[in-house]
Motif scaffolding. Structure first.
Motif, short mmCIF file in Angstrom:
data_model
loop_
_atom_site.label_atom_id
_atom_site.label_comp_id
_atom_site.label_asym_id
_atom_site.label_seq_id
_atom_site.Cartn_x
_atom_site.Cartn_y
_atom_site.Cartn_z
N SER A 100 0.85 -1.18 0.00
CA SER A 100 0.00 0.00 0.00
C SER A 100 0.89 1.24 0.00
O SER A 100 2.04 1.20 0.45
CB SER A 100 -0.91 0.03 1.23
N ALA A 101 0.34 2.32 -0.51
CA ALA A 101 1.04 3.60 -0.55
C ALA A 101 0.01 4.67 -0.87
O ALA A 101 -1.14 4.35 -1.18
CB ALA A 101 2.13 3.58 -1.62
N ALA B 13 -1.92 -2.43 -3.19
CA ALA B 13 -3.08 -2.71 -2.34
C ALA B 13 -3.97 -1.48 -2.33
O ALA B 13 -3.66 -0.48 -1.70
CB ALA B 13 -2.62 -3.07 -0.93
N ASP B 14 -5.07 -1.57 -3.04
CA ASP B 14 -6.02 -0.46 -3.13
C ASP B 14 -6.99 -0.57 -1.97
O ASP B 14 -8.07 -1.14 -2.08
CB ASP B 14 -6.75 -0.52 -4.47
N ILE B 15 -6.59 -0.03 -0.82
CA ILE B 15 -7.35 -0.18 0.42
C ILE B 15 -7.82 1.19 0.92
O ILE B 15 -7.37 2.23 0.42
CB ILE B 15 -6.50 -0.88 1.51
N ALA B 16 -8.69 1.18 1.90
CA ALA B 16 -9.18 2.43 2.49
C ALA B 16 -8.03 3.20 3.12
O ALA B 16 -7.03 2.62 3.54
CB ALA B 16 -10.24 2.12 3.55
N VAL B 17 -8.20 4.52 3.19
CA VAL B 17 -7.15 5.39 3.70
C VAL B 17 -6.83 5.12 5.17
O VAL B 17 -5.76 5.47 5.65
CB VAL B 17 -7.49 6.88 3.46
N ASP B 18 -7.74 4.46 5.89
CA ASP B 18 -7.50 4.16 7.29
C ASP B 18 -7.14 2.69 7.52
O ASP B 18 -7.19 2.20 8.64
CB ASP B 18 -8.70 4.56 8.15
N ALA B 19 -6.74 2.01 6.46
CA ALA B 19 -6.38 0.59 6.55
C ALA B 19 -4.89 0.40 6.28
O ALA B 19 -4.22 1.30 5.78
CB ALA B 19 -7.21 -0.22 5.55
N ALA B 20 -4.40 -0.79 6.61
CA ALA B 20 -3.00 -1.15 6.35
C ALA B 20 -2.97 -2.58 5.86
O ALA B 20 -3.95 -3.32 5.97
CB ALA B 20 -2.17 -1.00 7.62
N THR C 253 2.50 -1.86 5.25
CA THR C 253 2.37 -0.60 4.52
C THR C 253 0.96 -0.05 4.66
O THR C 253 0.01 -0.79 4.93
CB THR C 253 2.73 -0.77 3.03
N ALA C 254 0.84 1.26 4.44
CA ALA C 254 -0.45 1.93 4.55
C ALA C 254 -0.45 3.16 3.64
O ALA C 254 0.62 3.69 3.31
CB ALA C 254 -0.72 2.32 5.99
N PRO C 255 -1.65 3.63 3.25
CA PRO C 255 -1.72 4.74 2.30
C PRO C 255 -1.45 6.12 2.87
O PRO C 255 -0.95 6.98 2.15
CB PRO C 255 -3.15 4.65 1.75
N ALA C 256 -1.75 6.37 4.14
CA ALA C 256 -1.57 7.71 4.70
C ALA C 256 -1.84 7.69 6.20
O ALA C 256 -2.29 6.68 6.75
CB ALA C 256 -2.51 8.70 4.00
N TRP C 257 -1.59 8.83 6.86
CA TRP C 257 -1.67 8.88 8.32
C TRP C 257 -3.00 8.49 8.92
O TRP C 257 -3.01 8.06 10.08
CB TRP C 257 -1.20 10.24 8.85
N PRO C 258 -4.17 8.61 8.25
CA PRO C 258 -5.38 8.10 8.90
C PRO C 258 -5.31 6.61 9.23
O PRO C 258 -6.09 6.12 10.05
CB PRO C 258 -6.48 8.39 7.86
#
Length: 197
Positions: free
Chosen positions: A137-138, A154-161, A169-174
């Motif tokens: 994720s990124a 990994a096309d996941i929600a912004v609050d997921a990892a 990995t995770a998309p952003a700080w949420p």
């Protein structure tokens, strides 16, 4: 067991939350965390930026805090650390040009040590050529780089990892609650010697 030692590689205009929150949270959980930046020494600071989601087509950016480094990049030996954290922000864009940074990242990945990267931190993973065949994720703007590096985005929600072996990995700080919790689980598995290669 002794506390696991975690290396955090950061730089100027690192994302404020993605640096401050994991640094403080991991310390509070009992880990030792050394935050370093190429070209800077312990006691010096990096400027941070705050990326926010305010309804525009992309994030907005504002000046954040000064984040004080507690170790010197030139003095560290990746072999002395049990895990690695790579925050996002604008720092990864230029840190990925530093050969010593890429060598450090390669060490952690080749030794199957826990690695946590968030948001634009994936730019360093892609430059180090260590994510082929992995699920990563990124921040969505990094998706082309992740896929060009041979990974599945990994096309996941912004609050997921997402966890793939030693890599969290995770998309952003949420995503901090999910990201840090998953990283803690991987760290615990590594300390118990049960982290799958």
């Amino acid at each position: 067991m002794s506390a696991q030692k975690i290396l955090m590689i950061t730089g100027d205009f690192t994302e404020d939350y993605e640096t401050m929150v994991p640094f403080q949270a991991l310390l509070a959980m009992g880990y030792e965390v050394d935050a370093v930046c190429p070209g800077k020494k312990a006691g010096e600071s990096v400027a941070t930026c705050i990326h926010d989601f305010e309804g525009d087509q992309t994030y907005t950016e504002k000046r954040g805090h000064n984040f004080t480094l507690n170790a010197t990049f030139a003095d560290i030996n990746p072999a002395d650390y049990d895990a690695l954290v790579i925050p996002g922000g604008r720092a990864p864009e230029y840190l990925r040009l530093d050969g010593a940074v890429l060598e450090a990242v390669s060490h952690f990945m080749s030794e199957n040590k826990p690695v946590a990267a968030i948001c634009h931190g994936a730019q360093i993973l892609t430059a180090a050529k260590v994510i082929e065949g992995r699920t990563v994720s990124a921040y969505p703007a990094c998706r082309p780089e992740v896929e060009l590096a041979g990974a599945t985005y990994a096309d996941i929600a912004v609050d997921a990892a997402v966890t793939d072996g030693n890599l969290v990995t995770a998309p952003a700080w949420p995503a901090h609650p999910a990201w840090i919790a998953q990283f803690h689980k991987v760290l615990s598995s590594a300390q118990q010697g049960s982290l799958a290669a």
